[in-house]
Design an enzyme around this catalytic site. Structure first.
Site, PDB file in Angstrom:
ATOM      1  N   GLY A 190       0.856  -5.124   1.009  1.00  0.00           N
ATOM      2  CA  GLY A 190      -0.379  -5.245   0.223  1.00  0.00           C
ATOM      3  C   GLY A 190      -0.149  -5.888  -1.133  1.00  0.00           C
ATOM      4  O   GLY A 190      -1.055  -6.520  -1.673  1.00  0.00           O
TER       5      GLY A 190
ATOM      6  N   ALA B 275       0.865  -1.183   0.000  1.00  0.00           N
ATOM      7  CA  ALA B 275       0.000   0.000   0.000  1.00  0.00           C
ATOM      8  C   ALA B 275       0.900   1.231   0.000  1.00  0.00           C
ATOM      9  O   ALA B 275       2.090   1.139   0.349  1.00  0.00           O
ATOM     10  CB  ALA B 275      -0.895  -0.014   1.228  1.00  0.00           C
TER      11      ALA B 275
ATOM     12  N   GLU C 205       5.255  -4.994   6.986  1.00  0.00           N
ATOM     13  CA  GLU C 205       4.481  -4.004   7.752  1.00  0.00           C
ATOM     14  C   GLU C 205       5.008  -3.845   9.175  1.00  0.00           C
ATOM     15  O   GLU C 205       4.917  -2.761   9.765  1.00  0.00           O
ATOM     16  CB  GLU C 205       2.993  -4.414   7.806  1.00  0.00           C
ATOM     17  CG  GLU C 205       2.256  -4.285   6.480  1.00  0.00           C
ATOM     18  CD  GLU C 205       2.307  -5.542   5.633  1.00  0.00           C
ATOM     19  OE1 GLU C 205       3.207  -6.382   5.837  1.00  0.00           O
ATOM     20  OE2 GLU C 205       1.439  -5.683   4.758  1.00  0.00           O
TER      21      GLU C 205
ATOM     22  N   GLU D 259      -0.320  -9.424  -0.503  1.00  0.00           N
ATOM     23  CA  GLU D 259      -1.699  -9.787  -0.135  1.00  0.00           C
ATOM     24  C   GLU D 259      -2.614  -9.850  -1.352  1.00  0.00           C
ATOM     25  O   GLU D 259      -3.514 -10.692  -1.433  1.00  0.00           O
ATOM     26  CB  GLU D 259      -2.239  -8.787   0.890  1.00  0.00           C
ATOM     27  CG  GLU D 259      -1.538  -8.937   2.239  1.00  0.00           C
ATOM     28  CD  GLU D 259      -1.912  -7.835   3.210  1.00  0.00           C
ATOM     29  OE1 GLU D 259      -1.781  -6.652   2.847  1.00  0.00           O
ATOM     30  OE2 GLU D 259      -2.351  -8.164   4.317  1.00  0.00           O
TER      31      GLU D 259
END
Ligand code: DAK
Length: 258
Positions: free
Chosen positions: A109, A65, A132, A112
């Site tokens: 992300g 992200a 993260e 993911e």
């Protein structure tokens, strides 16, 4: 529709979405995720598309992200204002098969999103990870759950706690990806798999995908029952009659999708 952060290509019943934000290693900013959601809606409703491929650049599938966008987030803005979640979930909710072709980084992300796809291909130079923890965060796009289900508790825990990256070969060894291929053949091999899936009955493939997904949600006996129900329901479909007749007559099935 025009897109700024992704590119769409259609080839032989396969819709290819290429993440294209090279200046930020395809970091998944809100605009990109919104475009991805729109592209998935379009490809899902297009009857000429039997499979979707999601890919990035040679350097990055996606580096996570967008950290710059996250800097000012609070609980309220992340949680209550639905931080990228609606469009994000469209990857895992997609009813058509969706394949991630990962070259370079698939971090946070990015990993993911790849985990939300049905199949993953990568190269020896691919790097997967959930960094993260180094930002004072944990995975927020499904990583803790999907890694556990795919790799098992021990490996998932180590990736999440350490934040360390693993290469394509290790990802292949532990089952994070389906195929390890040379960089030069990533697109060709991905398209070969995608085109094969696109030749199947679109209705049956939706049901097959739903049946396998049930294993992620249900206890074993409920999953077996669900599979049996779906299996029996397929006897009333046109495509089952077509598939069986084609086999018996040694013909190629011409699916109706019903
Ligand atoms: N965000 C924003 N910009 C990024 C970025 C990112 N994640 N990753 C890289 N960039 C930018 C860099 O800032 C740099 O931009 P400039 O400084 O040149 O303007 C450019 O991309 C090139 O990056 P580097 O110079 O760092 O390139 P290197 O080759 O040296 O390093 C790297 C590559 C991938 C190792 C490094 O860039 C890196 O560590 N990137 C950050 C990886 C990361 O920590 N990712 C996790 C982010 S948190 C949710 C869904 C998802 C998520 C949360 C919620 N919901 C549905 C609720 C996900 C969260 C995350 O992913």
């Amino acid at each position: 529709m025009t897109y700024e952060n992704i590119e769409i290509e259609i080839q032989d019943y396969v819709g290819i979405i290429t993440l294209n934000r090279p200046e930020a290693l395809n970091a998944l900013c809100a605009d990109l995720i919104s475009e991805l959601g729109n592209a998935l809606d379009d490809l899902e409703s297009n009857d000429d598309i039997g499979c979707i491929v999601l890919t990035g650049s040679e350097k990055a599938f996606a580096a996570g992200a967008d950290i710059k966008e996250m800097e000012k987030k609070t609980f309220i803005s992340a949680y209550m204002e639905d931080f990228i979640t609606g469009d994000w979930e469209k990857v895992s909710n997609c009813r058509k098969p969706i394949i991630a072709a990962v070259a370079g980084f698939a971090l946070g992300g990015g990993s993911e999103i790849a985990l939300s796809c049905d199949l993953r291909l990568a190269t020896p130079r691919s790097k997967f990870g959930t960094p993260e923890i180094n930002l004072g965060l944990i995975p927020g796009g499904g990583g803790t759950q999907r890694l556990c289900r795919l790799l098992g508790y021990g490996r998932a825990m180590e990736m999440v706690l350490s934040g360390e990256m693993i290469g394509g070969e290790e990802a292949n060894r532990i089952g994070l990806i389906n195929h390890l291929v040379d960089e030069d053949s990533l697109r060709e091999k991905t398209m070969e798999i995608a085109q094969n899936l696109a030749t199947k009955s679109p209705h049956t493939i939706r049901i097959a995908k739903a049946a396998v997904r049930t294993a992620l949600e249900q206890p074993f006996s409920a999953g077996i029952q669900s599979e049996r129900d779906l299996f029996c329901e397929l006897f009333d479909t046109a495509d089952m009659a077509i598939g069986v007749k084609a086999f018996l007559n040694r013909e190629t099935a011409e699916w109706t999708g019903a």
